[in-house]
Design a protein around this motif. Structure first.
Motif, PDB file in Angstrom:
ATOM      1  N   TRP A  10       0.782  -1.369  -0.151  1.00 19.55           N
ATOM      2  CA  TRP A  10      -0.122   0.076   0.140  1.00 19.55           C
ATOM      3  C   TRP A  10       0.909   1.165  -0.050  1.00 19.55           C
ATOM      4  CZ3 TRP A  10       1.249  -3.250   4.091  1.00 19.55           C
ATOM      5  CH2 TRP A  10       1.315  -2.554   5.465  1.00 19.55           C
ATOM      6  N   ILE A  11       0.311   2.315  -0.344  1.00 20.31           N
ATOM      7  CA  ILE A  11       1.011   3.629  -0.546  1.00 20.31           C
ATOM      8  C   ILE A  11       0.324   4.868  -0.132  1.00 20.31           C
ATOM      9  CG2 ILE A  11       0.295   3.891  -2.895  1.00 20.31           C
ATOM     10  CD1 ILE A  11       2.988   5.202  -3.708  1.00 20.31           C
ATOM     11  N   THR A  12       1.033   5.699   0.612  1.00 21.20           N
ATOM     12  CA  THR A  12       0.376   6.975   1.231  1.00 21.20           C
ATOM     13  C   THR A  12       1.092   8.137   0.626  1.00 21.20           C
ATOM     14  OG1 THR A  12       1.993   7.123   3.067  1.00 21.20           O
ATOM     15  CG2 THR A  12      -0.242   5.553   3.194  1.00 21.20           C
ATOM     16  N   ALA A  13       0.323   9.224   0.529  1.00 23.32           N
ATOM     17  CA  ALA A  13       1.110  10.482   0.176  1.00 23.32           C
ATOM     18  C   ALA A  13       0.934  11.515   1.383  1.00 23.32           C
ATOM     19  CB  ALA A  13       0.296  11.127  -1.099  1.00 23.32           C
ATOM     20  N   SER A  14       1.899  12.396   1.639  1.00 24.31           N
ATOM     21  CA  SER A  14       1.731  13.379   2.554  1.00 24.31           C
ATOM     22  C   SER A  14       2.157  14.716   2.002  1.00 24.31           C
ATOM     23  CB  SER A  14       2.564  12.869   3.984  1.00 24.31           C
ATOM     24  OG  SER A  14       2.789  14.171   4.562  1.00 24.31           O
ATOM     25  N   THR A  15       1.474  15.573   1.802  1.00 20.47           N
ATOM     26  CA  THR A  15       2.152  17.127   1.222  1.00 20.47           C
ATOM     27  C   THR A  15       2.370  18.099   2.435  1.00 20.47           C
ATOM     28  OG1 THR A  15       0.681  16.556  -0.649  1.00 20.47           O
ATOM     29  CG2 THR A  15       1.167  18.791  -0.231  1.00 20.47           C
ATOM     30  N   ASN A  16       3.652  18.604   1.985  1.00 21.33           N
ATOM     31  CA  ASN A  16       3.965  19.894   3.050  1.00 21.33           C
ATOM     32  C   ASN A  16       4.005  19.096   4.610  1.00 21.33           C
ATOM     33  OD1 ASN A  16       4.411  21.298   0.777  1.00 21.33           O
ATOM     34  ND2 ASN A  16       2.095  22.336   0.927  1.00 21.33           N
ATOM     35  N   GLY A  17       4.416  17.770   4.709  1.00 22.46           N
ATOM     36  CA  GLY A  17       4.399  17.596   6.128  1.00 22.46           C
ATOM     37  C   GLY A  17       3.114  17.279   6.778  1.00 22.46           C
ATOM     38  N   GLY A  18       1.879  17.246   6.047  1.00 25.31           N
ATOM     39  CA  GLY A  18       0.767  16.780   6.344  1.00 25.31           C
ATOM     40  C   GLY A  18       0.392  15.412   6.653  1.00 25.31           C
ATOM     41  N   PRO A  19      -0.884  15.041   7.172  1.00 32.46           N
ATOM     42  CA  PRO A  19      -1.298  13.876   7.662  1.00 32.46           C
ATOM     43  C   PRO A  19      -1.007  12.844   6.255  1.00 32.46           C
ATOM     44  CG  PRO A  19      -3.223  14.990   7.410  1.00 32.46           C
ATOM     45  CD  PRO A  19      -1.833  15.972   7.315  1.00 32.46           C
ATOM     46  N   GLU A  20      -0.462  11.525   6.486  1.00 37.12           N
ATOM     47  CA  GLU A  20      -0.573  10.502   5.588  1.00 37.12           C
ATOM     48  C   GLU A  20      -2.093  10.168   4.786  1.00 37.12           C
ATOM     49  OE1 GLU A  20       2.369   7.280   5.581  1.00 37.12           O
ATOM     50  OE2 GLU A  20       3.197   8.325   7.022  1.00 37.12           O
ATOM     51  N   LYS A  21      -2.286  10.238   3.765  1.00 36.36           N
ATOM     52  CA  LYS A  21      -3.415   9.660   3.043  1.00 36.36           C
ATOM     53  C   LYS A  21      -2.986   8.507   2.044  1.00 36.36           C
ATOM     54  CE  LYS A  21      -6.799  11.308  -0.490  1.00 36.36           C
ATOM     55  NZ  LYS A  21      -7.063  12.285  -1.680  1.00 36.36           N
ATOM     56  N   GLU A  22      -3.720   7.416   2.332  1.00 34.89           N
ATOM     57  CA  GLU A  22      -3.599   6.132   1.570  1.00 34.89           C
ATOM     58  C   GLU A  22      -4.162   6.397   0.143  1.00 34.89           C
ATOM     59  OE1 GLU A  22      -5.292   1.835   1.468  1.00 34.89           O
ATOM     60  OE2 GLU A  22      -4.132   2.337   3.240  1.00 34.89           O
ATOM     61  N   ILE A  23      -3.424   6.101  -0.954  1.00 32.09           N
ATOM     62  CA  ILE A  23      -3.950   6.343  -1.999  1.00 32.09           C
ATOM     63  C   ILE A  23      -4.099   5.179  -2.922  1.00 32.09           C
ATOM     64  CG2 ILE A  23      -2.931   8.726  -2.385  1.00 32.09           C
ATOM     65  CD1 ILE A  23      -0.631   7.548  -4.019  1.00 32.09           C
ATOM     66  N   THR A  53       5.419  19.968  -1.915  1.00 34.85           N
ATOM     67  CA  THR A  53       5.966  18.898  -1.825  1.00 34.85           C
ATOM     68  C   THR A  53       5.251  17.661  -1.455  1.00 34.85           C
ATOM     69  OG1 THR A  53       7.941  20.331  -1.805  1.00 34.85           O
ATOM     70  CG2 THR A  53       8.170  17.853  -1.199  1.00 34.85           C
ATOM     71  N   THR A  54       5.096  16.638  -2.056  1.00 37.62           N
ATOM     72  CA  THR A  54       4.486  15.486  -1.606  1.00 37.62           C
ATOM     73  C   THR A  54       5.466  14.221  -1.316  1.00 37.62           C
ATOM     74  OG1 THR A  54       2.695  15.993  -2.605  1.00 37.62           O
ATOM     75  CG2 THR A  54       2.721  13.632  -2.331  1.00 37.62           C
ATOM     76  N   THR A  55       5.408  13.581  -0.166  1.00 36.65           N
ATOM     77  CA  THR A  55       6.178  12.513   0.271  1.00 36.65           C
ATOM     78  C   THR A  55       5.265  11.140  -0.228  1.00 36.65           C
ATOM     79  OG1 THR A  55       7.740  13.811   1.413  1.00 36.65           O
ATOM     80  CG2 THR A  55       7.415  11.256   1.833  1.00 36.65           C
ATOM     81  N   LEU A  56       5.701  10.396  -0.783  1.00 40.29           N
ATOM     82  CA  LEU A  56       5.033   9.183  -1.360  1.00 40.29           C
ATOM     83  C   LEU A  56       5.938   7.977  -0.287  1.00 40.29           C
ATOM     84  CD1 LEU A  56       4.849   9.420  -5.015  1.00 40.29           C
ATOM     85  CD2 LEU A  56       2.943   9.860  -3.362  1.00 40.29           C
ATOM     86  N   ARG A  57       5.092   7.293   0.568  1.00 41.72           N
ATOM     87  CA  ARG A  57       5.660   6.202   1.166  1.00 41.72           C
ATOM     88  C   ARG A  57       4.879   4.782   0.981  1.00 41.72           C
ATOM     89  NH1 ARG A  57       5.362  10.364   4.757  1.00 41.72           N
ATOM     90  NH2 ARG A  57       7.274  11.128   5.667  1.00 41.72           N
ATOM     91  N   VAL A  58       5.644   3.793   0.358  1.00 42.61           N
ATOM     92  CA  VAL A  58       5.082   2.609   0.024  1.00 42.61           C
ATOM     93  C   VAL A  58       5.695   1.560   0.919  1.00 42.61           C
ATOM     94  CG1 VAL A  58       7.100   2.093  -1.492  1.00 42.61           C
ATOM     95  CG2 VAL A  58       4.911   1.085  -1.907  1.00 42.61           C
ATOM     96  N   ARG A  59       4.702   0.597   1.548  1.00 43.59           N
ATOM     97  CA  ARG A  59       5.030  -0.310   2.450  1.00 43.59           C
ATOM     98  C   ARG A  59       4.637  -1.827   1.769  1.00 43.59           C
ATOM     99  NH1 ARG A  59       3.181   4.197   5.051  1.00 43.59           N
ATOM    100  NH2 ARG A  59       4.241   4.958   6.802  1.00 43.59           N
TER     101      ARG A  59
END
Length: 458
Positions: free
Chosen positions: A398-411, A432-438
């Protein structure tokens, strides 16, 4: 990361008493935790047989008959060293007792002897017409091949006293599809039986004279014969049969009962260390997290080492090899779905195998023009071989997105596809969006994984 520990407890043997009552008793009481091995892909197209040359640090690989594929030589880790293009269509390999000659059953019509150092052809042992020789063993000063009936009228053994000469054709022992083994410690003796015929009759055959003779035989030594493994000193032979679900061994040459090495379903192979101290036994079609290979000290029923292949990876019969000291072993597995890929496993108390590893990655880029606000994302997962070698449903990500240090949203979430790669797009907010994949393996075999990527929005 979830840690999974597996123990082998009391491998059982069933005993039938009068009245048809079956009692199950443990034969190996000690706990042992199997070491996990993912293996490494072999550089072959049509694998058929493997032989160990410890002195030269080599493995010899046969690629089968009919495709014109050559003998392949690798180092002890399975990395390619050379191809012998002049020697093709090989069904079996065996190193001579002194290690100087490599024998190859070639083209179903001959045995070819190669200088083990230079890999040049030394001699040829021709098979008679109609006798398709498919395996080979050296025994004393003789070369012995097992043959199938291809018009000669029977299967059996071919015994050559010298290259370039006609062999003795022997059909008084196994005469359908012989399985054979020999040992430097018992020159001139051969253990043989027929696969494809059950129950199995095991023979000890003296091939040292002008005509082979049966020294001993034992009826009903199991069903669905796979392999014999004769100890280096020639004193004990371990038989691998589909039933019973354990590895029985017999004293030589009278075939009296010796040690029973517990293995469980389904026995697939056995091998000795070069010094005779260690017996490795393998099985196929094991359940999830069950050991595929167990190693025993000679005469012991308590395993000293166990290795577990991934669920779906099946031991290729006849591929177990053990070094002289009993500290390292090799085996080949194939996947029960993707049978065209073979993996070399190397393991033992002196050699750690390739462990499960999760290499997770994520990358993202934006398009141009109207596409600047869209992230094109690629998620990858790799291991020593492709994820496609096992069911993709096992692997969950699964992967989430967090923009400008905000909360992670699962996409997105789902199963990794069969290539170990997934592509998706995401509409980016400003910033700036950080994508986190697990990554998570539902079977718990591979460790959990985590990766990130950063991309700018419009």
């Amino acid at each position: 990361m979830r840690i999974r520990r597996v123990t082998v407890l009391g491998l059982a043997v069933a005993t039938v008493f009068g009245g048809g009552v079956t009692m199950v008793a443990p034969t190996a009481q000690a706990e042992i935790t199997p070491v996990q091995s993912v293996g490494a892909q072999l550089p072959v197209q049509d694998f058929r047989a493997i032989e160990l040359d410890e002195d030269r640090g080599r493995l010899y690989l046969a690629q089968g008959v009919g495709g014109g594929l050559p003998l392949v030589v690798t180092d002890l880790d399975g990395k390619p060293e050379t191809r012998v293009d002049s020697v093709t269509d090989i069904s079996d390999l065996a190193l001579s007792d002194d290690g100087s000659t490599l024998l190859a059953a070639q083209g179903f019509d001959r045995v070819t002897a190669l200088d083990a150092q230079s890999l040049t052809v030394r001699a040829t042992y021709p098979a008679p017409k109609g006798a398709c020789v498919f395996n080979v063993e050296p025994s004393g000063d003789k070369v012995v091949g097992g043959f199938r009936d291809c018009g000669i009228g029977s299967g059996g053994l071919l015994v050559w006293s010298a290259p370039g000469t006609a062999p003795v054709v022997y059909t008084q022992g196994p005469n359908y599809e012989p399985v054979i083994d020999a040992s430097r410690g018992a020159p001139g003796l051969l253990v043989a039986g027929d696969t494809g015929i059950s129950p199995v009759t095991t023979y000890v055959i003296d091939v040292s004279g002008d005509s082979p003779r049966i020294v001993a035989h034992r009826d009903d030594t199991g069903e669905n014969l796979e392999d014999y493994a004769l100890s280096p000193d020639g004193s004990e032979v371990v038989e691998t049969t589909g039933s019973p679900y354990e590895h029985h061994s017999y004293r030589m040459p009278d075939l009296a009962d010796a040690t029973t090495y517990p293995s469980g379903v389904y026995p697939a192979d056995a091998a000795w260390s070069g010094n005779g101290s260690t017996v490795a036994v393998g099985r196929s079609q094991t359940g999830s997290f069950d050991p595929d290979v167990l190693m025993y000290a000679k005469g012991s029923t308590t395993p000293t080492y166990a290795v577990d292949f991934r669920d779906g990876d099946v031991l290729w019969p006849g591929t177990l090899l053990v070094n002289r000291a009993g500290t390292r072993a090799w085996a080949v597995s194939y996947n029960d779905v993707y049978q065209d890929t073979q993996l070399l496993h190397s393991f033992g108390i002196g050699h750690a195998p390739n462990p499960p590893a999760t290499n997770l990655g994520v990358s993202a880029s934006t398009g141009s023009g109207s596409g600047k606000g869209t992230a094109n994302i690629t998620v990858t997962w790799t291991s020593p071989i492709s994820v496609g070698q096992v069911s993709s449903e096992q692997y969950y990500w699964w992967i989430t997105a967090s923009t400008n240090g905000g909360p992670e949203k699962e996409i997105w979430r789902g199963n990794m596809n069969s290539t170990g790669r997934y592509n998706l797009s995401y509409s980016l907010p400003k910033g700036t969006t950080t994508l986190r994949v697990r990554f998570h393996d539902n079977e718990g075999w591979y460790p959990d994984g985590y990766a990130t990527a950063t991309v700018g929005g419009k």
